[in-house]
Write a protein that holds these residues in place. Structure first.
Motif, PDB file in Angstrom:
ATOM      1  N   GLN A   1       1.096  -1.150   0.096  1.00  0.00           N
ATOM      2  CA  GLN A   1       0.244  -0.119   0.070  1.00  0.00           C
ATOM      3  C   GLN A   1       0.762   1.323   0.148  1.00  0.00           C
TER       4      GLN A   1
ATOM      5  N   LYS B   1      -7.504   2.626  -3.434  1.00  0.00           N
ATOM      6  CA  LYS B   1      -8.547   2.957  -2.415  1.00  0.00           C
ATOM      7  C   LYS B   1      -8.809   4.406  -2.905  1.00  0.00           C
TER       8      LYS B   1
ATOM      9  N   GLN C   1      -3.018   8.737   2.130  1.00  0.00           N
ATOM     10  CA  GLN C   1      -4.168   7.438   2.321  1.00  0.00           C
ATOM     11  C   GLN C   1      -4.480   7.300   3.524  1.00  0.00           C
ATOM     12  N   GLU C   2      -5.404   6.395   3.660  1.00  0.00           N
ATOM     13  CA  GLU C   2      -6.055   6.304   5.084  1.00  0.00           C
ATOM     14  C   GLU C   2      -5.084   5.495   6.039  1.00  0.00           C
ATOM     15  N   THR C   3      -4.150   4.870   5.494  1.00  0.00           N
ATOM     16  CA  THR C   3      -3.352   3.985   6.462  1.00  0.00           C
ATOM     17  C   THR C   3      -1.932   5.121   6.809  1.00  0.00           C
ATOM     18  N   HIS C   4      -1.838   6.318   6.240  1.00  0.00           N
ATOM     19  CA  HIS C   4      -0.906   7.146   6.609  1.00  0.00           C
ATOM     20  C   HIS C   4      -1.005   7.448   8.049  1.00  0.00           C
TER      21      HIS C   4
ATOM     22  N   TYR D   1      -3.197  10.467   8.876  1.00  0.00           N
ATOM     23  CA  TYR D   1      -4.480  10.765   7.815  1.00  0.00           C
ATOM     24  C   TYR D   1      -5.494  11.369   8.825  1.00  0.00           C
TER      25      TYR D   1
ATOM     26  N   GLN E   1      -2.076   0.529  -4.741  1.00  0.00           N
ATOM     27  CA  GLN E   1      -0.927  -0.469  -4.443  1.00  0.00           C
ATOM     28  C   GLN E   1      -0.026  -0.684  -5.352  1.00  0.00           C
TER      29      GLN E   1
END
Length: 537
Positions: free
Chosen positions: A288, A332, A339-342, A345, A507
């Motif tokens: 990701q 995503k 990104q939401e995984t940062h 975020y 990704q």
């Protein structure tokens, strides 16, 4: 003050390092120095890294769109090459993103809030045999900071006031204001030989000379880049092979064939449709990433000077269907700039979901009843898969007629974007190759002149002035809450105004033959890295 001191210090600065995503990196930095600092000038480290006469070979997705001068080059392929050719004082490992000492012999030493000193690694040489000196380091930073050079990297180091030599082996940095991320942010500036780069910048751009583990032999556009081991390298990551060749295979089928046939040991940017097939033969892993597909507008060209039109085209993209169809779910939809995984975020106040009725309403609000334009895109394989579906979404909106032209990155920017001859662009971007903290990621597209003034022409707006002020506010504070609040305001502003804003974050699938490579890791950014990698016997 050392990095370990910074990481251990209590109070707001500790929290700031944590929110900036560098607390773990700072600790890892200190640990890596204790465990495996760079070898001495005796060359023992270089000798231990040799792996015989083998050649490392890879298939690269992106064309050679720019030269190699690290002051100006930001193309995916030359930048990946530069990770092997050049060194900073501190560098970030391409795969782990952990900082390590490169040309610095010791951890950066903080004298006071705005003064840092760095001692150079003994015995470091450039590929032409010249010693790396403090004068070269000072010159390398000054050329990036000189506004006449319009360096793409100046926006990452606006906190530096001056760089001076102290004796024969120490460089002193004086900052405009305290900047807690200094020890790792300086990794964006690579050190070059002053006498070579200053004498002929264009020639240096084509035939770079660095101090890294590999030196460039040749680079042929649309063909290959050839490297060879630099025998006098005495840093932490010596070359693992005598030769290295990167084949420039922008055609996805050609890359897959090269991997399947064993012609190359690794390829980046595996086509999503080919992942399962390749997995039957070699290792494939998707990581990701921040890597985004952005929608950019020429904000001085009517009607794209109106945010309602820009918003309408974002609402008019059926992003979820595009991700499922063209990317097989390997992305995503953007709900923020990152990104939401940062780790930092923050969900934007404006989130674009597919809503054709809203797109129609916004165009009507802007007074636009007929909208005809040409969409420019890069010719990267996955972008070419996605772009026709974007076109299909837009052409369903009453009164909208869009055509499309795919271009190589060099032509897209050099002949169109940078000359102002465009209306709308869809292209990939990934500044996380330079670092992953929120300040850096926001600075790439929104700080300074390169993108806001020279590319999407948004610099004279009140919204841009607010973004610049908030970037400075967040960078200068060591208070976590204040930094996060300022970043949140920036994200909300760029999401609402949408001069340049992501459609999705994807990704990144990489494939490699584990039987041929020792130490290879897929990257969370574009490109491949053979830093610390050896061929298996």
């Amino acid at each position: 003050m050392s990095l370990s001191d910074l990481a251990a210090k209590e109070g707001s600065r500790r929290n700031f390092l944590k929110v900036s995503g560098l607390m773990g990196a700072a600790a890892a930095f200190s640990a890596s120095i204790a465990a495996c600092s760079g070898p001495s000038s005796s060359g023992a480290g270089a000798a231990s890294g040799g792996a015989g006469a083998d050649t490392l070979e890879a298939g690269i997705s992106y064309a050679l769109s720019t030269g190699f001068d690290p002051m100006t080059s930001s193309g995916a392929t030359p930048y990946a090459a530069n990770m092997h050719i050049f060194e900073g004082l501190v560098d970030l490992h391409p795969a782990t993103r952990e900082p390590y000492l490169a040309l610095a012999a010791e951890e950066p030493k903080q004298v006071d809030d705005t003064t840092w000193e760095i001692k150079l690694r003994s015995g470091a040489k450039f590929h032409n045999g010249d010693d790396v000196t403090v004068k070269d380091v000072v010159y390398s930073f000054e050329r990036v900071l000189d506004t006449k050079n319009a360096s793409l990297f100046a926006q990452f180091v606006p906190f530096i006031k001056s760089v001076k030599a102290k004796g024969k082996d120490t460089v002193v940095f004086t900052l405009k204001y305290a900047f807690p991320l200094f020890p790792t942010r300086i990794s964006v500036v690579k050190v070059v030989p002053e006498k070579v780069a200053k004498a002929d910048q264009a020639g240096f751009d084509a035939k770079p000379i660095g101090s890294g583990p590999y030196q460039l032999v040749s680079a042929t556009k649309d063909d290959k880049i050839v490297f060879k081991k630099f025998d006098d390298y005495n840093g932490k990551y010596p070359a693992g092979a005598k030769n290295m060749t990167w084949y420039l295979l922008s055609d996805a089928a050609a890359r897959v064939t090269a991997a399947e046939s064993g012609r190359v040991a690794a390829i980046e940017d595996v086509p999503y449709l080919d992942v399962d097939r390749l997995k039957a033969k070699i290792k494939v892993e998707s990581v990701q990433s921040f890597g985004l597909l952005f929608l950019m507008f020429n904000c001085t060209q009517a009607p794209f000077d109106k945010k309602e039109v820009r918003q309408a085209l974002h609402y008019g993209v059926d992003t979820d269907t595009i991700i499922k169809t063209a990317l097989l779910g390997n992305a995503k939809a953007a709900t923020s700039y990152v990104q939401e995984t940062h780790p930092q975020y923050i969900k934007a106040s404006t989130v674009y979901t597919y809503d054709q009725a809203k797109a129609e309403s916004l165009l009507k609000e802007a007074g636009v009843t007929s909208l005809k334009f040409e969409l420019l895109t890069t010719d990267t394989s996955w972008v070419k898969d996605v772009a026709p579906l974007i076109l299909e979404s837009w052409n369903k909106i009453p009164g909208v007629q869009v055509t499309m032209r795919n271009l190589q990155s060099g032509a897209l920017y050099g002949e169109n974007v940078d000359t102002g001859k465009y209306s709308v662009v869809v292209a990939p971007g990934d500044p996380s190759v330079f670092g992953n903290d929120m300040d850096l990621l926001l600075s790439w597209f929104y700080r300074g002149d390169v993108w806001p003034k020279n590319r999407f022409h948004w610099d004279k707006t009140a919204a841009n002035k607010k973004v610049q002020a908030k970037l400075d506010e967040a960078a200068k504070t060591d208070d976590e809450a204040k930094a996060k609040a300022a970043w949140g305001e920036i994200i909300n502003t760029v999401a609402e105004e949408a001069p340049l804003y992501p459609i999705f974050h994807r990704q990144l699938p990489t494939a490699w033959d584990e039987n041929k490579l020792d130490g290879f890791q897929p990257l969370p950014t574009t490109g491949v890295s053979f830093v610390g990698v050896k061929p298996k016997a």
